[in-house]
Design a protein around this motif. Structure first.
Motif, PDB file in Angstrom:
ATOM      1  N   THR A   1      -4.873  -3.096   2.171  1.00  0.00           N
ATOM      2  CA  THR A   1      -3.689  -3.141   1.307  1.00  0.00           C
ATOM      3  C   THR A   1      -3.323  -4.590   1.046  1.00  0.00           C
ATOM      4  O   THR A   1      -3.716  -5.491   1.790  1.00  0.00           O
ATOM      5  CB  THR A   1      -2.452  -2.425   1.912  1.00  0.00           C
TER       6      THR A   1
ATOM      7  N   GLY B   1       0.836  -1.200   0.000  1.00  0.00           N
ATOM      8  CA  GLY B   1       0.000   0.000   0.000  1.00  0.00           C
ATOM      9  C   GLY B   1       0.869   1.248   0.000  1.00  0.00           C
ATOM     10  O   GLY B   1       0.583   2.232  -0.687  1.00  0.00           O
TER      11      GLY B   1
ATOM     12  N   SER C   1      -9.132   3.273  -5.324  1.00  0.00           N
ATOM     13  CA  SER C   1      -7.798   2.731  -5.005  1.00  0.00           C
ATOM     14  C   SER C   1      -6.998   3.717  -4.155  1.00  0.00           C
ATOM     15  O   SER C   1      -7.314   4.914  -4.105  1.00  0.00           O
ATOM     16  CB  SER C   1      -7.050   2.398  -6.297  1.00  0.00           C
ATOM     17  N   LEU C   2      -5.959   3.184  -3.508  1.00  0.00           N
ATOM     18  CA  LEU C   2      -5.114   4.047  -2.680  1.00  0.00           C
ATOM     19  C   LEU C   2      -4.297   5.007  -3.534  1.00  0.00           C
ATOM     20  O   LEU C   2      -3.729   5.955  -3.027  1.00  0.00           O
ATOM     21  CB  LEU C   2      -4.165   3.200  -1.830  1.00  0.00           C
ATOM     22  N   ASN C   3      -4.217   4.717  -4.850  1.00  0.00           N
ATOM     23  CA  ASN C   3      -3.512   5.651  -5.728  1.00  0.00           C
ATOM     24  C   ASN C   3      -4.451   6.822  -6.043  1.00  0.00           C
ATOM     25  O   ASN C   3      -5.233   6.769  -6.979  1.00  0.00           O
ATOM     26  CB  ASN C   3      -3.101   4.948  -7.009  1.00  0.00           C
ATOM     27  N   TYR C   4      -4.326   7.851  -5.228  1.00  0.00           N
ATOM     28  CA  TYR C   4      -5.292   8.959  -5.271  1.00  0.00           C
ATOM     29  C   TYR C   4      -4.613  10.230  -5.799  1.00  0.00           C
ATOM     30  O   TYR C   4      -5.073  11.343  -5.570  1.00  0.00           O
ATOM     31  CB  TYR C   4      -5.800   9.165  -3.838  1.00  0.00           C
TER      32      TYR C   4
ATOM     33  N   GLY D   1       0.873   2.035  -3.739  1.00  0.00           N
ATOM     34  CA  GLY D   1      -0.537   2.443  -3.689  1.00  0.00           C
ATOM     35  C   GLY D   1      -1.431   1.245  -3.956  1.00  0.00           C
ATOM     36  O   GLY D   1      -2.535   1.374  -4.490  1.00  0.00           O
TER      37      GLY D   1
ATOM     38  N   ARG E   1     -13.480   5.248   7.858  1.00  0.00           N
ATOM     39  CA  ARG E   1     -12.712   4.860   6.660  1.00  0.00           C
ATOM     40  C   ARG E   1     -12.159   3.453   6.847  1.00  0.00           C
ATOM     41  O   ARG E   1     -11.600   3.130   7.892  1.00  0.00           O
ATOM     42  CB  ARG E   1     -11.573   5.857   6.439  1.00  0.00           C
TER      43      ARG E   1
ATOM     44  N   PHE F   1      -9.770   1.794  -0.538  1.00  0.00           N
ATOM     45  CA  PHE F   1     -10.388   2.333   0.676  1.00  0.00           C
ATOM     46  C   PHE F   1     -11.844   2.671   0.420  1.00  0.00           C
ATOM     47  O   PHE F   1     -12.290   2.720  -0.722  1.00  0.00           O
ATOM     48  CB  PHE F   1      -9.607   3.535   1.229  1.00  0.00           C
TER      49      PHE F   1
ATOM     50  N   GLY G   1      -3.806  -0.907  -2.992  1.00  0.00           N
ATOM     51  CA  GLY G   1      -4.865  -1.144  -2.012  1.00  0.00           C
ATOM     52  C   GLY G   1      -6.103  -0.331  -2.351  1.00  0.00           C
ATOM     53  O   GLY G   1      -6.165   0.350  -3.381  1.00  0.00           O
TER      54      GLY G   1
ATOM     55  N   THR H   1      -9.420   0.869   5.143  1.00  0.00           N
ATOM     56  CA  THR H   1      -8.293   0.804   4.202  1.00  0.00           C
ATOM     57  C   THR H   1      -7.834  -0.642   4.101  1.00  0.00           C
ATOM     58  O   THR H   1      -7.693  -1.334   5.118  1.00  0.00           O
ATOM     59  CB  THR H   1      -7.125   1.698   4.685  1.00  0.00           C
TER      60      THR H   1
END
Ligand SMILES: Cc1ncc(COP(=O)(O)O)c(C=O)c1O
Length: 285
Positions: A92, A23, A148-151, A27, A88, A31, A29, A90
């Motif tokens: 990963t 994560g 995705s965690l790639n924000y 990135g 929230r 959320f 993962g 999260t």
């Protein structure tokens, strides 16, 4: 402050994540952010379904069971005494080198945080302003359809908006159509019809977006999902944004030009009041 970490409630200070967690490194993962009202997560099943679908799309070898997450959510909200706020989750893919087959990465990490954070009601009265950013959404990317965690596109879009002195940044697609904003789905109202870009425009299928469209269907109100140009947005009678943190909220200007009267419109106000009824637990909405 407590968090729920890999199945256990613990003090926030005592939880830690490995520097090798994917994560953090890639990135890698997902959320979900839920609104909590009256101590209850709103549209919980819809959020948990999207998390599961996203994990399937990203080929996670394991996904926590919804029932386990639901139990965790209840424990956490009780422990942190959250009545009106957000939660929230999260997820990963845990520790594992780049290029390692994904089906072998079964040691996923999952944690939840929840905080009291009552809504700032002035946002609904004043509405938000946005700019069209330089960032284009790629409708073919699997990443736009999952949370995705790639924000980073959203982070950059928000920064462009802040530089322009406004709150929100609008993404267009590579073809120039409107997609969504850095943190919300976008709707316009034209002659009483609610219009929103369709999912093939590289956007996140939002939980509140679906609630708006489902409500329209149930009530027999006019709605369309299709391509929307920036020009059309500028000329709309009114416009609003939706996300789980705020529900529906007014979009009153784009690139310095007012939309409609430049104030929250009557259709937008109705959506806000319908959302408040759902938040208050009115099952008729
Ligand atoms: C890029 C983006 N689009 C749309 C949304 C709205 O989605 P939801 O209604 O599920 O909160 C969000 C929510 O954070 C988002 O980040």
């Amino acid at each position: 402050m407590y968090i729920w970490f890999n199945g256990k409630l613990m003090d926030r200070q005592s939880a830690s994540l490995s520097l090798q967690d994917r994560g953090v490194l890639y990135g890698d993962g997902l959320f979900e952010t839920f609104r909590v009202e009256k101590g209850t997560p709103m549209l919980e099943d819809a959020h948990l379904n999207r998390l599961r679908q996203g994990a399937c799309l990203l080929r996670f070898a394991q996904v926590p069971e919804p029932e386990e997450l639901k139990r965790g959510i209840r424990e956490l909200l009780r422990a942190n005494r959250v009545r009106s706020g957000y939660l929230r989750i999260t997820l990963t893919r845990g520790i594992g080198g780049f290029g390692q087959p994904l089906h072998r990465l079964t040691d996923i990490s999952v944690w939840m945080e929840a905080r009291e954070h009552p809504l700032d009601l002035s946002r609904y009265e004043q509405g938000v302003q946005a700019v069209v950013t330089s960032i284009r959404r790629n409708p073919y990317s699997p990443l736009t359809r999952v949370k995705s965690l790639n924000y980073l596109e959203s982070v950059l879009a928000r920064d462009e908006a802040a530089e322009a002195g406004v709150e929100e940044g609008i993404f267009r697609t590579v073809d120039g159509d409107v997609s969504e904003t850095a943190s919300a789905n976008l709707f316009l109202v034209q002659d009483g019809c609610v219009v929103t870009p369709d999912v093939s425009r590289g956007l996140l299928p939002g939980i509140v977006r679906s609630w708006v469209l489902d409500t329209c269907t149930q009530r027999g109100w006019a709605w369309e999902t299709r391509a929307v140009s920036v020009e059309e947005l500028m000329k709309a009678d009114e416009a609003f944004l939706t996300n789980s943190t705020w529900g529906p909220f007014p979009l009153v200007a784009v690139d310095g030009r007012s939309i409609g009267s430049g104030k929250p419109g009557p259709v937008t106000r109705e959506w806000i009041s319908r959302w408040r009824k759902v938040a208050a637990g009115d099952s008729a909405e």
